[in-house]
Design a protein around this motif. Structure first.
Motif, mmCIF file in Angstrom:
data_model
loop_
_atom_site.group_PDB
_atom_site.id
_atom_site.type_symbol
_atom_site.label_atom_id
_atom_site.label_comp_id
_atom_site.label_asym_id
_atom_site.label_seq_id
_atom_site.Cartn_x
_atom_site.Cartn_y
_atom_site.Cartn_z
ATOM 1 N N TYR A 106 0.804 -1.234 0.000
ATOM 2 C CA TYR A 106 0.000 0.000 0.000
ATOM 3 C C TYR A 106 0.830 1.274 0.000
ATOM 4 C CZ TYR A 106 -4.145 -2.821 0.705
ATOM 5 O OH TYR A 106 -5.163 -3.718 0.515
ATOM 6 N N TRP A 107 2.136 1.119 0.149
ATOM 7 C CA TRP A 107 2.968 2.305 0.301
ATOM 8 C C TRP A 107 3.070 3.112 -0.993
ATOM 9 C CZ3 TRP A 107 7.657 4.078 -1.714
ATOM 10 C CH2 TRP A 107 8.201 5.185 -1.050
ATOM 11 N N GLY A 108 3.245 2.431 -2.132
ATOM 12 C CA GLY A 108 3.418 3.127 -3.413
ATOM 13 C C GLY A 108 2.238 4.048 -3.720
ATOM 14 N N PRO A 109 1.005 3.524 -3.673
ATOM 15 C CA PRO A 109 -0.138 4.397 -3.938
ATOM 16 C C PRO A 109 -0.231 5.553 -2.934
ATOM 17 C CG PRO A 109 -0.783 2.097 -4.061
ATOM 18 C CD PRO A 109 0.623 2.112 -3.574
ATOM 19 N N MET A 110 0.204 5.316 -1.681
ATOM 20 C CA MET A 110 0.128 6.409 -0.699
ATOM 21 C C MET A 110 1.166 7.493 -0.991
ATOM 22 S SD MET A 110 -1.643 7.606 1.708
ATOM 23 C CE MET A 110 -2.545 6.525 2.820
ATOM 24 N N GLN A 160 1.141 5.363 5.471
ATOM 25 C CA GLN A 160 1.814 4.124 5.076
ATOM 26 C C GLN A 160 3.316 4.380 5.149
ATOM 27 O OE1 GLN A 160 0.389 1.243 4.424
ATOM 28 N NE2 GLN A 160 -1.754 1.944 4.310
ATOM 29 N N SER A 161 4.051 3.381 5.605
ATOM 30 C CA SER A 161 5.496 3.567 5.762
ATOM 31 C C SER A 161 6.276 2.471 5.060
ATOM 32 C CB SER A 161 5.875 3.538 7.253
ATOM 33 O OG SER A 161 5.237 4.594 7.935
ATOM 34 N N ALA A 162 7.388 2.866 4.454
ATOM 35 C CA ALA A 162 8.377 1.905 3.964
ATOM 36 C C ALA A 162 9.551 2.014 4.928
ATOM 37 C CB ALA A 162 8.803 2.248 2.550
ATOM 38 N N VAL A 163 9.919 0.913 5.562
ATOM 39 C CA VAL A 163 10.860 0.982 6.683
ATOM 40 C C VAL A 163 11.982 -0.042 6.512
ATOM 41 C CG1 VAL A 163 8.882 1.563 8.166
ATOM 42 C CG2 VAL A 163 9.759 -0.754 8.165
ATOM 43 N N ILE A 164 13.024 0.152 7.303
ATOM 44 C CA ILE A 164 14.048 -0.892 7.355
ATOM 45 C C ILE A 164 14.018 -1.550 8.735
ATOM 46 C CG2 ILE A 164 15.593 0.041 5.590
ATOM 47 C CD1 ILE A 164 17.330 1.177 7.927
ATOM 48 N N GLY A 165 14.488 -2.785 8.753
ATOM 49 C CA GLY A 165 14.598 -3.498 10.019
ATOM 50 C C GLY A 165 15.996 -3.360 10.590
ATOM 51 N N THR A 166 16.240 -4.108 11.642
ATOM 52 C CA THR A 166 17.542 -3.984 12.300
ATOM 53 C C THR A 166 18.656 -4.626 11.472
ATOM 54 O OG1 THR A 166 16.817 -5.903 13.586
ATOM 55 C CG2 THR A 166 16.686 -3.770 14.663
ATOM 56 N N LEU A 190 13.268 4.991 17.119
ATOM 57 C CA LEU A 190 12.889 3.840 16.276
ATOM 58 C C LEU A 190 14.100 3.002 15.869
ATOM 59 C CD1 LEU A 190 10.353 5.690 13.932
ATOM 60 C CD2 LEU A 190 9.786 4.053 15.747
ATOM 61 N N TRP A 191 15.276 3.569 16.011
ATOM 62 C CA TRP A 191 16.496 2.834 15.639
ATOM 63 C C TRP A 191 16.644 1.653 16.601
ATOM 64 C CZ3 TRP A 191 18.383 3.841 11.082
ATOM 65 C CH2 TRP A 191 19.652 3.374 10.722
ATOM 66 N N GLY A 192 16.796 0.475 16.050
ATOM 67 C CA GLY A 192 16.861 -0.709 16.911
ATOM 68 C C GLY A 192 15.526 -1.423 17.052
ATOM 69 N N VAL A 193 14.468 -0.825 16.485
ATOM 70 C CA VAL A 193 13.145 -1.469 16.541
ATOM 71 C C VAL A 193 12.957 -2.283 15.255
ATOM 72 C CG1 VAL A 193 10.641 -1.039 16.657
ATOM 73 C CG2 VAL A 193 12.240 0.443 17.919
ATOM 74 N N ASP A 194 12.345 -3.462 15.354
ATOM 75 C CA ASP A 194 12.226 -4.277 14.145
ATOM 76 C C ASP A 194 11.262 -3.640 13.144
ATOM 77 O OD1 ASP A 194 9.534 -5.390 14.152
ATOM 78 O OD2 ASP A 194 10.131 -6.841 15.668
ATOM 79 N N ALA A 195 11.309 -4.134 11.907
ATOM 80 C CA ALA A 195 10.588 -3.474 10.812
ATOM 81 C C ALA A 195 9.083 -3.439 11.059
ATOM 82 C CB ALA A 195 10.886 -4.185 9.495
ATOM 83 N N LEU A 196 8.539 -4.542 11.554
ATOM 84 C CA LEU A 196 7.082 -4.602 11.720
ATOM 85 C C LEU A 196 6.619 -3.668 12.829
ATOM 86 C CD1 LEU A 196 7.595 -6.946 9.812
ATOM 87 C CD2 LEU A 196 6.010 -8.328 11.126
ATOM 88 N N ASP A 197 7.364 -3.665 13.942
ATOM 89 C CA ASP A 197 6.979 -2.780 15.045
ATOM 90 C C ASP A 197 7.198 -1.312 14.679
ATOM 91 O OD1 ASP A 197 6.085 -4.833 16.568
ATOM 92 O OD2 ASP A 197 7.935 -5.086 17.715
ATOM 93 N N SER A 202 19.667 -7.112 3.091
ATOM 94 C CA SER A 202 18.498 -6.438 3.661
ATOM 95 C C SER A 202 17.719 -5.647 2.616
ATOM 96 C CB SER A 202 18.928 -5.518 4.811
ATOM 97 O OG SER A 202 19.806 -4.524 4.346
ATOM 98 N N GLY A 203 16.422 -5.497 2.891
ATOM 99 C CA GLY A 203 15.538 -4.796 1.972
ATOM 100 C C GLY A 203 14.706 -3.746 2.687
ATOM 101 N N VAL A 204 13.658 -3.305 2.015
ATOM 102 C CA VAL A 204 12.787 -2.255 2.536
ATOM 103 C C VAL A 204 11.384 -2.851 2.649
ATOM 104 C CG1 VAL A 204 11.967 0.100 2.191
ATOM 105 C CG2 VAL A 204 14.214 -0.562 1.302
ATOM 106 N N VAL A 205 10.769 -2.643 3.807
ATOM 107 C CA VAL A 205 9.545 -3.375 4.156
ATOM 108 C C VAL A 205 8.343 -2.429 4.216
ATOM 109 C CG1 VAL A 205 8.512 -4.887 5.916
ATOM 110 C CG2 VAL A 205 11.003 -4.822 5.653
ATOM 111 N N ASN A 206 7.209 -2.894 3.709
ATOM 112 C CA ASN A 206 5.953 -2.185 3.974
ATOM 113 C C ASN A 206 4.863 -3.195 4.270
ATOM 114 O OD1 ASN A 206 3.900 -1.282 1.091
ATOM 115 N ND2 ASN A 206 5.157 -3.091 1.290
ATOM 116 N N ASP A 207 3.760 -2.683 4.786
ATOM 117 C CA ASP A 207 2.594 -3.514 5.017
ATOM 118 C C ASP A 207 2.882 -4.738 5.884
ATOM 119 O OD1 ASP A 207 0.006 -3.100 4.585
ATOM 120 O OD2 ASP A 207 -0.163 -4.384 2.842
ATOM 121 N N GLU A 208 3.630 -4.497 6.931
ATOM 122 C CA GLU A 208 3.923 -5.531 7.940
ATOM 123 C C GLU A 208 4.493 -6.808 7.338
ATOM 124 O OE1 GLU A 208 0.821 -5.949 11.026
ATOM 125 O OE2 GLU A 208 -0.112 -4.284 9.969
#
Ligand code: SF4
Lengths: 562, 100
Positions: free
Chosen positions: A33-37, A93-99, A73-80, A108-114
């Motif tokens: 959902y991130w791209g459309p947002m 909507q957020s595109a995030v990185i994990g630890t 948020l640094w050190g928090v996993d991607a889903l949280d 590593s990649g970039v995560v959205n939508d849990e």
């Protein structure tokens, strides 16, 4: 261009950068959902330069953008991270990185939508290096379109067409998990770090495939405005590997953590999916590097002293998961493995023959010996080892691109495929760049794309014009890699996956992929030098890319045909 | 095996073919000396006429991309005359053309 529009599957977004994994063009594509947002927040794309002096996230809302502090948020996993940001910014909507990306893992990649992840090329590490934890988007802008009414009418027509297609219905039910076992038994899937054969080494593959996996789905899932809806939410209350909620472990994940590791513990595969999503790691690469490590252990190239006491064994879910966790944390042996197979192999003496990577990228779970045009495109494209780069593998595997007439193709004939490979690849380059899903590309008439692009943009569009756009996209990607000193013809090619030496057992016995012929003909059909893969000057000028001719003149002497 | 006994050949099917047949495992009883061609004729007669032609085409629920006999790749119709043995196992691997 199609993201946010009424096209079929108008939701795909792509992260692009110089790949720290391969050194050349890097990109990774994702739904959700991130791209459309991002579009609704007023932007088509985001360019990021430089490095922040402390962790930040980019907040984009209604046409404005601002860097904000991400220290908490640094050190928090991607889903949280995503959940916290959604709580802070409702309806965002957020595109995030994990630890994993914070620790600069090249897997590593970039995560959205849990848990949907743009996983390949190590793009998460690029964000991690910039100390950019997330890009948060919020907005309500409608996509400006040349003829919105027509675009909506086209959508309705193609949804009707697809609704009557039993192949689409079946895909809606299973998604990609319907062939984990048959791919193991037929030779499509790697087994035992690419050296095994499903029926002999992993006869229990059905335990992790089809209905056995589907039984864990508690809710269907669709990316934004997707009528195919191939996804699902999964859970298991297994005592050893409980998972409360994870996206469906796709075929790639199931094959690389199941078939390739001889692991028929289905719960551990769901857990691996969740773990990788939380660390923000690519399940293909992590599954591959674990297979490589088990192989090294079995061949005594590493011992318990190197693995922090973990006894690595094929099919042993507990040790596989313990290793995965160490990789996510970059702890001990996990640090050795966290940058993928190529770099791990450079640290483990004598392991070269076990290291299955192409130009630094771990290939997906489709064996070049099963569909040689897959092997060709893995080794010819600017992004090595990609099953999502289109080529005649579609036809070799019995598929079609609806609405595009193609000649029938013999899997193990190596000559005469260059033109078809180039044409199909061009169409994929163009249509995927527009922001739609590969699973729709092979399931709806191609006229959906020409008609919708025309309705959205007002620009007359045809198969031929999209082929030409695809040629341009491919040439730019190739030229970028060449300029950065990475030449696809010099990629490392893993003998194990290409039949050098040929395997003696299983359905792929005796298959030797003639990569050289396939790749030369492909480059030639593109108007690139067949030996070196450097785009010819005339080709670049014909495509309106005269500005990169000078760069190619510089690289030519360095990329002489091997 | 006693003279005149039949050969039993197990055929594993997947995906939409399995859905369509309602089972993943078929058993064909064949006369000794039967070949691969005869097996498909028997499957067509006993289970579904679509076994007579197995196109390499994902649009057909009876599409087949690879045939694996006792772990080895075989091809039809080129190897229709291949002799079968009692207890042989054949896997009919479906197309994966849609890119999965
Ligand atoms: S087909 Fe599946 S992956 Fe593609 S957009 Fe739809 S739900 Fe997402």
């Amino acid at each position: 261009m199609l993201v946010g529009s009424p096209a079929i599957t108008p939701n795909r977004w792509t992260v692009v950068g110089k790949s720290p994994l391969t050194g050349g063009w890097g990109d990774a594509n994702c739904g959700g959902y991130w791209g459309p947002m991002l579009k609704a927040a007023g932007y088509d794309g985001v360019f990021l330069k430089g490095i922040a002096d402390r962790p930040v996230y980019l907040f984009i809302e209604d046409g404005t953008a601002e860097l904000r502090d991400a220290g908490d948020l640094w050190g928090v996993d991607a889903l949280d991270t995503e959940l916290q940001l959604r709580e802070r910014y409702p309806k965002s909507q957020s595109a995030v990185i994990g630890t994993g990306a914070e620790k600069l893992s090249l897997m590593s990649g970039v995560v959205n939508d849990e848990g949907r992840i743009a996983a390949r090329s190590g793009m998460g590490a690029v964000m991690g290096a910039k100390k950019l934890k997330a890009i948060v988007c919020r907005g309500t802008a409608a996509l400006p379109m040349h003829d919105a009414a027509r675009a909506n009418e086209i959508r309705k027509r193609y949804i009707r067409e697809m609704a009557g297609n039993p192949k689409v219905k079946y895909f809606t039910k299973y998604g990609t998990i319907n062939h984990t076992a048959s791919s193991a038994f037929g030779g499509d899937s790697p087994v035992r770090n690419w050296a095994g054969s499903g029926l002999e080494d992993f006869p229990s593959a059905e335990a992790i495939s089809d209905d056995n996996m589907l039984a864990h789905e508690y809710k269907k899932y669709a990316c934004w405005k997707c009528n195919i809806a191939c996804g699902g939410h999964y859970r298991t209350d297994d005592a050893q590997f409980p998972v409360g909620k994870t996206h469906k472990p796709e075929y790639e994940t199931s094959a690389l953590w199941g078939n390739n590791l001889l692991n028929d513990n289905i719960h551990s595969i769901m857990k691996a999916n969740d773990l990788c999503n939380r660390y923000g790691l690519d399940t293909i690469s992590v599954g591959s590097v674990i297979g490589f490590a088990i192989d090294c252990f079995e061949q005594s190239l590493i011992t318990r002293r190197d693995t922090d006491g973990i006894e690595l064994k094929w099919g042993d879910a507990a040790s596989i998961m313990a290793l995965a966790d160490k990789i996510g944390k970059r702890e001990g042996i996990g640090d050795v493995l966290a940058d993928g197979v190529m770099r791990a192999s450079q640290k483990i003496a004598g392991s070269e023959a076990l290291a299955v990577h192409i130009g630094g990228q771990e290939p997906p779970a489709h064996d070049p010996r099963y569909a040689p045009s897959w092997g060709m495109i893995y080794a010819a494209d600017a992004t090595p080892g990609r099953h999502t780069q289109m080529a005649a593998w579609v036809q070799e595997n019995g598929g079609t691109i609806p609405g595009i007439d193609t000649p029938s193709v013999e899997k193990y004939t190596y000559t005469g495929k260059g033109g078809l490979n180039a044409h199909i690849n061009n169409l994929g380059q163009a249509v995927f760049s527009a922001g739609v899903c590969m699973f729709a590309f092979t399931r709806v008439s191609f006229s959906e794309w020409t008609e919708t692009i025309e309705a959205v943009s007002g620009v007359p569009t045809s198969v031929e014009s999209l082929d030409e756009i695809g040629q341009r996209v491919a040439a730019i990607r190739q030229a970028f890699s060449l300029r950065e000193g990475i030449s696809p013809v010099n990629y490392h090619i893993p003998g194990r996956a290409y039949g050098d030496p040929p395997i003696e057992k299983g359905p792929l016995a005796g298959v030797v992929v003639d990569l050289d012929t396939l790749r030369r003909e492909f480059y030639e059909a593109r108007g690139w030098d067949p030996g070196s893969g450097v785009p010819n000057t005339e080709t670049l000028e014909r495509l309106g890319l005269g500005d990169i001719v000078a760069d190619m003149e510089v690289v030519k002497p360095a990329v002489a045909a091997p | 095996m006693p003279a005149g006994a039949t050969y039993r050949v197990i055929v594993h099917v997947y995906d939409r073919m399995r859905d369509s047949l309602g089972t993943g495992t078929l058993v064909a009883e064949l006369p000794p000396g039967a070949d691969l061609g005869k097996l498909f004729a028997e499957l067509a007669a006993r289970y579904d006429p679509r076994f007579a032609a197995l196109p390499n085409d994902e649009n057909s629920p009876f599409g087949v991309n690879a045939l694996v006999l006792n772990g080895r790749r075989v091809s039809m119709p080129r190897e229709a005359a291949l002799q079968l043995s009692d207890g042989d196992e054949l896997h009919l691997i479906p197309p994966i053309g849609g890119g999965a």
